[in-house]
Enzyme design. Structure first.
Site, short mmCIF file in Angstrom:
data_model
loop_
_atom_site.label_atom_id
_atom_site.label_comp_id
_atom_site.label_asym_id
_atom_site.label_seq_id
_atom_site.Cartn_x
_atom_site.Cartn_y
_atom_site.Cartn_z
N GLU A 81 -0.68 44.65 6.06
CA GLU A 81 0.65 44.22 6.50
C GLU A 81 1.44 43.73 5.28
O GLU A 81 2.66 43.83 5.23
CB GLU A 81 0.54 43.12 7.57
CG GLU A 81 1.75 43.06 8.47
CD GLU A 81 1.59 42.14 9.68
OE1 GLU A 81 1.60 40.91 9.50
OE2 GLU A 81 1.46 42.63 10.81
N LYS B 280 7.44 47.81 18.62
CA LYS B 280 7.69 46.73 19.60
C LYS B 280 8.96 47.02 20.39
O LYS B 280 8.99 46.88 21.61
CB LYS B 280 7.89 45.40 18.88
CG LYS B 280 6.67 44.78 18.26
CD LYS B 280 7.06 43.39 17.72
CE LYS B 280 6.07 42.83 16.76
NZ LYS B 280 6.52 41.61 16.10
N GLU C 226 2.73 39.98 23.68
CA GLU C 226 1.30 39.91 24.03
C GLU C 226 0.91 38.46 24.32
O GLU C 226 0.27 38.15 25.33
CB GLU C 226 0.43 40.43 22.88
CG GLU C 226 0.52 41.92 22.63
CD GLU C 226 1.64 42.30 21.69
OE1 GLU C 226 2.60 41.50 21.51
OE2 GLU C 226 1.59 43.42 21.15
N LYS D 163 3.64 31.96 15.96
CA LYS D 163 4.62 31.46 15.01
C LYS D 163 6.02 31.49 15.63
O LYS D 163 6.76 30.52 15.60
CB LYS D 163 4.56 32.31 13.73
CG LYS D 163 5.57 31.90 12.69
CD LYS D 163 5.40 32.73 11.42
CE LYS D 163 6.62 32.53 10.54
NZ LYS D 163 6.59 33.31 9.32
N HIS E 193 -26.41 51.90 7.63
CA HIS E 193 -26.94 52.91 8.55
C HIS E 193 -25.81 53.67 9.24
O HIS E 193 -26.04 54.32 10.27
CB HIS E 193 -27.84 52.24 9.58
CG HIS E 193 -29.08 51.66 8.95
ND1 HIS E 193 -30.23 52.40 8.78
CD2 HIS E 193 -29.31 50.46 8.39
CE1 HIS E 193 -31.14 51.66 8.17
NE2 HIS E 193 -30.60 50.47 7.91
N GLY F 299 2.69 34.79 9.00
CA GLY F 299 1.67 34.79 10.05
C GLY F 299 0.27 35.05 9.49
O GLY F 299 -0.69 34.36 9.83
N ARG F 300 0.14 36.05 8.62
CA ARG F 300 -1.20 36.41 8.09
C ARG F 300 -1.68 35.44 7.03
O ARG F 300 -2.78 35.59 6.51
CB ARG F 300 -1.17 37.85 7.57
CG ARG F 300 -0.09 38.12 6.54
CD ARG F 300 0.13 39.62 6.38
NE ARG F 300 1.24 39.94 5.50
CZ ARG F 300 2.52 40.03 5.88
NH1 ARG F 300 2.84 39.79 7.14
NH2 ARG F 300 3.46 40.35 5.03
O1 F6P Z 1 2.73 42.13 14.34
C1 F6P Z 1 3.59 41.44 13.54
C2 F6P Z 1 3.42 39.96 13.58
O2 F6P Z 1 4.66 39.40 13.35
C3 F6P Z 1 2.40 39.44 12.57
O3 F6P Z 1 2.90 39.35 11.30
C4 F6P Z 1 2.07 38.13 13.19
O4 F6P Z 1 0.92 37.59 12.61
C5 F6P Z 1 1.91 38.53 14.63
O5 F6P Z 1 2.94 39.48 14.83
C6 F6P Z 1 1.99 37.43 15.63
O6 F6P Z 1 3.23 36.77 15.60
P1 F6P Z 1 3.45 35.36 16.25
O7 F6P Z 1 2.52 34.40 15.59
O8 F6P Z 1 4.89 35.04 16.01
O9 F6P Z 1 3.14 35.47 17.72
#
Ligand code: F6P
Length: 558
Positions: free
Chosen positions: A366, A521, A214, A208, A397, A280-281
């Protein structure tokens, strides 16, 4: 900014507290006394058949819960969400994921502009791209058609797409598959690419913000992997032009920040956009779902959106007495705030839903893991349960022992479909029937248990009777659907989105921000130089961090 209504000051809350004191509902008795209980507490939402009758609820509790929703102003807040009011106050944003699945002729105005045509324009671009990949019109740099799409994203840019892809595996076009890289642990990108052919691989960088450490790190690793492997195979020459062409044909992006996409080197023509009013979620139904659209095709993706929309309409318009997400959200409040239940299990009896609990963890935790309300004041009661789960029968199980006989109350949602995607028989047995017998048996055992008399009647030695008693009265909700179609998967997602919303409104929190992920972060960026050997930065750390980083530096082998 309006002030949230403190739920604990409402008359409904006081009534619920009174009802909980000495609450003696016994599910065995309740079913024996009321033959119509199963019917009265079962409702449909879209194609979902939802049996709430095995919950610790009676008509009085249900009416008090529905009164609570009224008294905290839920109907107005729900309308505010659907109509584009900026209810995500800490980020000053509207919350319009529901507009992502609105039919093209709907109108939702935000800052004077109808956003629905924008949504359909981006969907149209994503569908056109998906069709090209699926029919072989889109080829890689050496002219070969694409066989694997690799989504690189994390959080909402990963959990939704991977969950839906796994759920819809039977709908994936033959010869195509998707993989998902999320973790910055280098073993993730390594394992997901090691056996791939770069000539037939297409990466979708999904972020987003397009700033996530990452995702950008993994995207760079993927780009290096692509170019190295193509060059080693003499598929392209070493020049920049060939590299640019390869990246253009093997990378697309999905983001709200299209300027950052081009800075990364991805052609803006190959980027699909969305908007800051999609959390995002809550974004799997936007172009963040590109990997899914490629794998299962635009028609199935459109069915998935239609399923979500059906539940949106239900949540917005169904009367409270039949409103499934509303009632499920309120039951969660009942267990969380009055019974002290801290966790909630979600147990899909559908292997294809194996990532559904993981997906729900981000959606629910979240969203509702908050300690201040949307006006900045402290919350007045517990918020956000821990959501967790595994597919049945694997969970049976493993951890069901604790749900059946432990000391804690763990409300659980069971999810199953009538018609399996893979009907197999074992001799004379339809295996899906054996599977579903377990679903029905578990919810029955949890509700009705097994008394000491019943245990004794089986001839059990007296000394071990207590260990074999099942207390019962353990609440469950059963959700069934005809089959795990794209529409049903969409319906399940929207159901839980609105359950999450309902709880957040009762607690008066902003369910759409996520400031709690920021500190870690920031600190990771501060600590990184120490990890890489900067003694000054190491010296600034607290003693525990210093010791851990030092351990790492002493033991790291290269
Ligand atoms: O970890 C927080 C967050 O902002 C989430 O809400 C989001 O889904 C994720 O990081 C990834 O963010 P992006 O889509 O901006 O890479």
């Amino acid at each position: 900014m309006t002030t949230p209504i403190d739920p604990t000051t409402t008359s409904a809350w006081r009534q619920l507290a009174g009802l909980h004191d000495g609450f003696a509902l016994d599910l065995r008795q309740a079913f024996a006394d009321d033959p119509g209980r199963a019917d009265r507490f079962t409702h449909t939402a879209g194609e979902l058949f939802v049996d709430l009758s095995k919950n610790l609820v009676d008509d009085t509790v249900l009416s008090a819960l529905l009164a609570l929703a009224e008294q905290v102003g839920l109907p107005a807040r729900r309308e505010a969400m659907f109509s584009g009011a900026k209810i995500n106050v800490t980020e000053d944003r509207a919350v319009l994921h529901t507009a992502l699945r609105d039919p093209a002729d709907e109108q939702v105005d935000l800052d004077g502009e109808n956003v629905v045509p924008l949504v359909h324009e981006e969907l149209g671009k994503m569908y056109a791209f998906a069709r090209k990949v699926r029919n072989g019109e889109w080829v890689g740099v050496t002219g070969k058609r694409i066989s694997t799409v690799v989504n690189i994203g994390i959080g909402g840019s990963d959990l939704g797409p991977v969950m839906v892809y796994e759920a819809l595996k039977p709908y994936v076009q033959e010869g195509l598959s998707a993989r998902f890289v999320s973790n910055i642990d280098p073993s993730d990108v390594y394992e997901k690419t090691v056996d791939l052919d770069p000539e037939t691989t297409l990466f979708i960088v999904a972020s987003k913000t397009f700033t996530t450490l990452e995702t950008l790190t993994n995207a760079r690793l993927a780009r290096t992997w692509l170019l190295d492997r193509l060059r080693t195979a003499d598929a392209i020459d070493k020049g920049d032009e060939a590299a640019g062409k390869a990246v253009a044909l093997h990378f697309v992006a999905v983001s709200t920040a299209l300027d950052k996409v081009s800075a990364f080197g991805i052609d803006p023509a190959n980027a699909f956009g969305f908007w800051d009013w999609v959390g995002g979620r809550y974004s799997v139904d936007s172009v963040i779902g590109t990997s899914v659209a490629v794998a299962v095709g635009p028609e199935n993706f459109a069915d998935f959106l239609a399923g979500m929309h059906a539940i949106d309409v239900h949540f917005r318009t169904a009367p409270p007495e039949q409103n499934v997400p509303l009632q499920m959200g309120l039951l969660n409040v009942w267990y969380n705030n009055f019974f002290g239940a801290a966790t909630h299990a979600v147990l899909p009896y559908a292997q294809y839903l194996h990532r559904f609990p993981a997906y729900l963890q981000q959606l629910t935790m979240e969203s509702n893991g908050k300690r201040v309300r949307y006006d900045g004041s402290p919350v007045t009661t517990e918020t956000g349960e821990v959501f967790w789960g595994e597919p049945g029968t694997n969970g049976q199980h493993a951890f069901y022992q604790l749900i059946h006989q432990g000391t804690r109350l763990i409300p659980a949602d069971f999810v199953a479909v009538a018609t399996p995607a893979r009907p197999l028989v074992d001799g004379e047995h339809d295996v899906h029937e054996l599977f579903l017998a377990n679903f029905f048996a578990q919810t029955k055992a949890l509700a009705f248990g097994k008394t000491a008399e019943e245990v004794r009647a089986e001839g059990t030695a007296e000394a071990i009777v207590p260990a074999r008693v099942f207390p019962g009265n353990r609440p469950t909700t059963s959700i069934m659907a005809p089959a795990l179609t794209p529409s049903v998967v969409g319906q399940l997602i929207a159901l839980y989105e609105h359950i999450t919303f309902t709880e957040g409104v009762v607690w008066g929190i902003d369910s759409f921000d996520q400031w709690g992920v920021e500190l870690g972060k920031q600190l990771a960026l501060q600590i990184a130089p120490a990890v890489a050997g900067d003694a000054d930065v190491l010296a600034e750390q607290d003693p525990s961090t210093r010791s851990l980083v030092s351990y790492y530096r002493e033991h790291r082998e290269r």
